[in-house]
Design an enzyme around this catalytic site. Structure first.
Site, PDB file in Angstrom:
ATOM      1  N   ASP A  11       0.469  -1.309  -0.063  1.00 56.91           N
ATOM      2  CA  ASP A  11       0.258  -0.279  -0.031  1.00 56.91           C
ATOM      3  C   ASP A  11       0.684   1.534  -0.123  1.00 56.91           C
ATOM      4  OD1 ASP A  11       1.041   0.340   2.625  1.00 56.91           O
ATOM      5  OD2 ASP A  11      -1.188   0.497   3.480  1.00 56.91           O
ATOM      6  N   CYS A  68       3.141  -2.668   4.105  1.00 58.10           N
ATOM      7  CA  CYS A  68       2.020  -1.801   4.633  1.00 58.10           C
ATOM      8  C   CYS A  68       2.528  -0.935   5.736  1.00 58.10           C
ATOM      9  CB  CYS A  68       0.713  -2.358   4.835  1.00 58.10           C
ATOM     10  SG  CYS A  68       0.204  -3.690   6.541  1.00 58.10           S
ATOM     11  N   THR A  70       2.403  -0.941   9.175  1.00 58.32           N
ATOM     12  CA  THR A  70       2.811  -2.360  10.116  1.00 58.32           C
ATOM     13  C   THR A  70       3.525  -3.601   9.968  1.00 58.32           C
ATOM     14  OG1 THR A  70       0.706  -2.775  10.275  1.00 58.32           O
ATOM     15  CG2 THR A  70       1.785  -1.090  11.962  1.00 58.32           C
ATOM     16  N   HIS A 101      10.276 -23.900   8.568  1.00 55.60           N
ATOM     17  CA  HIS A 101       9.490 -24.259   9.221  1.00 55.60           C
ATOM     18  C   HIS A 101       8.148 -24.448   9.071  1.00 55.60           C
ATOM     19  CE1 HIS A 101      11.424 -24.692  13.197  1.00 55.60           C
ATOM     20  NE2 HIS A 101      12.494 -24.760  11.936  1.00 55.60           N
ATOM     21  N   HIS A 136       7.655 -30.771   9.876  1.00 57.46           N
ATOM     22  CA  HIS A 136       7.446 -29.162   9.282  1.00 57.46           C
ATOM     23  C   HIS A 136       6.449 -29.445   8.176  1.00 57.46           C
ATOM     24  CE1 HIS A 136      10.016 -27.500  12.602  1.00 57.46           C
ATOM     25  NE2 HIS A 136      10.919 -28.365  11.655  1.00 57.46           N
TER      26      HIS A 136
HETATM   27  C1  RB5 Z   1      -1.948   2.406   6.454  1.00 60.30           C
HETATM   28  O1  RB5 Z   1      -2.468   3.745   7.130  1.00 60.30           O
HETATM   29  C2  RB5 Z   1      -1.906   1.634   7.148  1.00 60.30           C
HETATM   30  O2  RB5 Z   1      -3.027   1.244   8.074  1.00 60.30           O
HETATM   31  C3  RB5 Z   1      -1.367   0.189   7.027  1.00 60.30           C
HETATM   32  O3  RB5 Z   1      -0.410   0.532   5.957  1.00 60.30           O
HETATM   33  C4  RB5 Z   1      -1.142  -0.763   8.034  1.00 60.30           C
HETATM   34  O4  RB5 Z   1      -0.307  -0.217   9.019  1.00 60.30           O
HETATM   35  C5  RB5 Z   1      -1.912  -1.764   8.082  1.00 60.30           C
HETATM   36  O5  RB5 Z   1      -2.413  -2.588   8.907  1.00 60.30           O
END
Ligand code: RB5
Length: 152
Positions: A11, A68, A70, A101, A136
């Protein structure tokens, strides 16, 4: 052995990392397919999880890397696609174990913040590792059976 094609997607929050990944993978001589996003404009991470997940699931010679902010949302979304085993990892050790694994066919990396210095060893560890099979294999087989058992 023929190198797998690495399908990448992110994203907007993973865009910077994805751009770096393309450079890195080309340097490492891997074929790359970039499924977007193509800018820092806000988009929805499940759309890119779906594009990359569909390209990788069931394909023998394709692996994926997703990002993305996180890494959490895009992992959750990708893992809804049967045949995807997406692993959000922190370091080269977890990247290696995710393959040995869990036979992870998608690597997930947090895009905010990211450091080029930290990313390259993680990506290399994931690319260079092989599934260990044995016990595994039995466990990954049980994951596949869960997909079938709870299919809507
Ligand atoms: C986008 O702002 C953020 O929510 C997305 O990149 C991600 O971290 C979601 O898990």
């Amino acid at each position: 052995m023929k190198k797998p094609t690495i399908v990448i997607g992110s994203d907007h929050a993973g865009f910077g990392l994805k751009e770096y990944l393309r450079e890195l993978l080309e340097e490492l001589d891997y074929p790359v397919e970039d499924l977007g996003t193509d800018s820092r404009d806000s988009v929805d991470y499940p759309d890119y999880a779906e594009k990359v997940g569909r390209a990788v699931a069931g394909s023998r010679n394709r692996k994926g890397i997703l990002s993305c902010g996180t890494g959490v949302g895009i992992s959750i979304a990708a893992n809804k696609i049967p045949g995807v085993r997406a692993a959000l990892v922190q370091d080269p050790r977890t990247a290696r174990l995710a393959v040995e694994h869990n036979n992870a066919n998608i690597l997930v990396l947090p895009g905010r913040p990211f450091s080029r210095k930290k990313i390259a060893p993680i990506v290399k560890a994931w690319l260079e590792s092989e599934f260990a099979g044995g016990r595994h294999g039995r466990r990954v087989g049980k994951i596949t059976r869960l997909e079938k058992k709870y299919r809507p």
